[in-house]
Design a protein around this motif. Sequence first.
Motif, PDB file in Angstrom:
ATOM      1  N   ASN A  62      20.467  -9.806  77.069  1.00 26.11           N
ATOM      2  CA  ASN A  62      19.513 -10.151  78.112  1.00 26.11           C
ATOM      3  C   ASN A  62      18.379 -10.968  77.515  1.00 26.11           C
ATOM      4  N   VAL A  63      17.436 -11.323  78.346  1.00 27.55           N
ATOM      5  CA  VAL A  63      16.354 -12.188  77.902  1.00 27.55           C
ATOM      6  C   VAL A  63      15.455 -11.494  76.881  1.00 27.55           C
ATOM      7  N   VAL A  64      15.442 -10.160  76.882  1.00 27.13           N
ATOM      8  CA  VAL A  64      14.626  -9.416  75.917  1.00 27.13           C
ATOM      9  C   VAL A  64      15.090  -9.706  74.498  1.00 27.13           C
ATOM     10  N   GLU A  65      16.408  -9.727  74.300  1.00 29.46           N
ATOM     11  CA  GLU A  65      16.948 -10.006  72.972  1.00 29.46           C
ATOM     12  C   GLU A  65      16.579 -11.413  72.523  1.00 29.46           C
ATOM     13  N   LEU A  66      16.577 -12.352  73.467  1.00 28.33           N
ATOM     14  CA  LEU A  66      16.229 -13.729  73.122  1.00 28.33           C
ATOM     15  C   LEU A  66      14.753 -13.830  72.728  1.00 28.33           C
ATOM     16  N   LEU A 168       6.892  -6.737  78.306  1.00 32.26           N
ATOM     17  CA  LEU A 168       8.143  -6.556  79.037  1.00 32.26           C
ATOM     18  C   LEU A 168       8.026  -5.556  80.177  1.00 32.26           C
ATOM     19  N   ASN A 169       6.954  -4.762  80.170  1.00 32.63           N
ATOM     20  CA  ASN A 169       6.734  -3.788  81.236  1.00 32.63           C
ATOM     21  C   ASN A 169       5.772  -4.308  82.299  1.00 32.63           C
ATOM     22  N   GLU A 170       5.229  -5.512  82.060  1.00 27.42           N
ATOM     23  CA  GLU A 170       4.209  -6.043  82.961  1.00 27.42           C
ATOM     24  C   GLU A 170       4.809  -6.599  84.245  1.00 27.42           C
ATOM     25  N   ILE A 171       5.877  -7.389  84.119  1.00 28.55           N
ATOM     26  CA  ILE A 171       6.550  -7.960  85.286  1.00 28.55           C
ATOM     27  C   ILE A 171       8.054  -7.911  85.050  1.00 28.55           C
ATOM     28  N   PRO A 172       8.847  -8.029  86.107  1.00 29.22           N
ATOM     29  CA  PRO A 172      10.311  -8.077  85.926  1.00 29.22           C
ATOM     30  C   PRO A 172      10.705  -9.236  85.020  1.00 29.22           C
ATOM     31  N   HIS A 173      11.736  -9.048  84.224  1.00 27.25           N
ATOM     32  CA  HIS A 173      12.189 -10.081  83.302  1.00 27.25           C
ATOM     33  C   HIS A 173      12.555 -11.373  84.036  1.00 27.25           C
ATOM     34  N   GLU A 174      13.023 -11.237  85.265  1.00 26.99           N
ATOM     35  CA  GLU A 174      13.435 -12.419  86.023  1.00 26.99           C
ATOM     36  C   GLU A 174      12.254 -13.334  86.344  1.00 26.99           C
ATOM     37  N   GLU A 175      11.037 -12.815  86.255  1.00 21.01           N
ATOM     38  CA  GLU A 175       9.857 -13.573  86.655  1.00 21.01           C
ATOM     39  C   GLU A 175       9.108 -14.184  85.473  1.00 21.01           C
ATOM     40  N   LEU A 176       9.735 -14.273  84.314  1.00 12.89           N
ATOM     41  CA  LEU A 176       8.983 -14.699  83.127  1.00 12.89           C
ATOM     42  C   LEU A 176       8.440 -16.118  83.245  1.00 12.89           C
ATOM     43  N   LEU A 177       9.084 -16.992  84.013  1.00 11.63           N
ATOM     44  CA  LEU A 177       8.565 -18.350  84.163  1.00 11.63           C
ATOM     45  C   LEU A 177       7.310 -18.388  85.036  1.00 11.63           C
TER      46      LEU A 177
END
Length: 292
Positions: A62-66, A168-177
């Motif tokens: 997932n994006v966390v690993e990246l 990573l706990n602040e917002i959903p990973h899908e919203e990183l942009l």
Amino acid sequence: MMIAKQEPAIRLSVDPTNPGQFFACCGLLELADKLWDGSEGFFNKDGMGFLIKTAEVIQDINVVELIDALAKCHITNTMSEMELKRLEYLSRTPRKEISKSTNFEAEKKQLKEMRRTAPILIHEPFDLRIDWFLDERSGGNAFKTWAGQQSVLDIASNMKRLVTEFDLNEIPHEELLFWTKSSDEVPFNFDSDLGGVGSDLDVGFSFDPLGIHVQIRPFIEFLAFIGLQRFRPSFDEARNCYKYSLWFTPLIPEVASVAACGLLGMRDFRSIEFQLLYRTKYLKSFLPARQV
């Protein structure tokens, strides 16, 4: 025998009319392919999402690993260790001593310019060289948004550092942009929503004494910087604008870059155009785009 359909490993929400977000998606695909060879990226049908699939079904990708890989990698420029040490020596040597030799002064000036403008290296596990901003032959330098006295290494390093501060706990990973960070660092100004925000030099005074910090979106800035190395829009000279295309079929970076500039000949694509804002003679920003 039925084979289970492979689900995308990474899903991002995206505003396709923000050129910075588009090129950030391209940069993310580039990084994913370096981590997981054969990764494919594509936009969903409404263009509001970007997805990345890996060549094989790999657990816990997932994006966390990246982001973790980004945090651990080093970023430098192409200057050699000897050149960096020489610049350090000349910088700490009293001006009176250097001025005795015009060669010393010229050498110092040359090394300082190299420190500001040399190609960027993003080291293991990505091993990328970013030098599109020096590309005069095919026009990559048209997207250079910073002034000549600004250091591309400093901007890139600061954006990378802010990316790795993502909670990573602040917002959903899908919203990183869409994640916004309050910072006094100077961005590239690829984010068309925030591109109008100026630096101290632009507005004529310093924000710091007023306790004002610029709101920037580091993922857009850093990933778009990477994406522009391979992914380039086409230029419409008659309309004085640039065009990029969303593609909806999973493609590896080498093929996706052709689709992105509308040259793949696909039936299923969507073209979007944007212009550059010339904030000063040397500073530029990306303006919001519109569907053609």
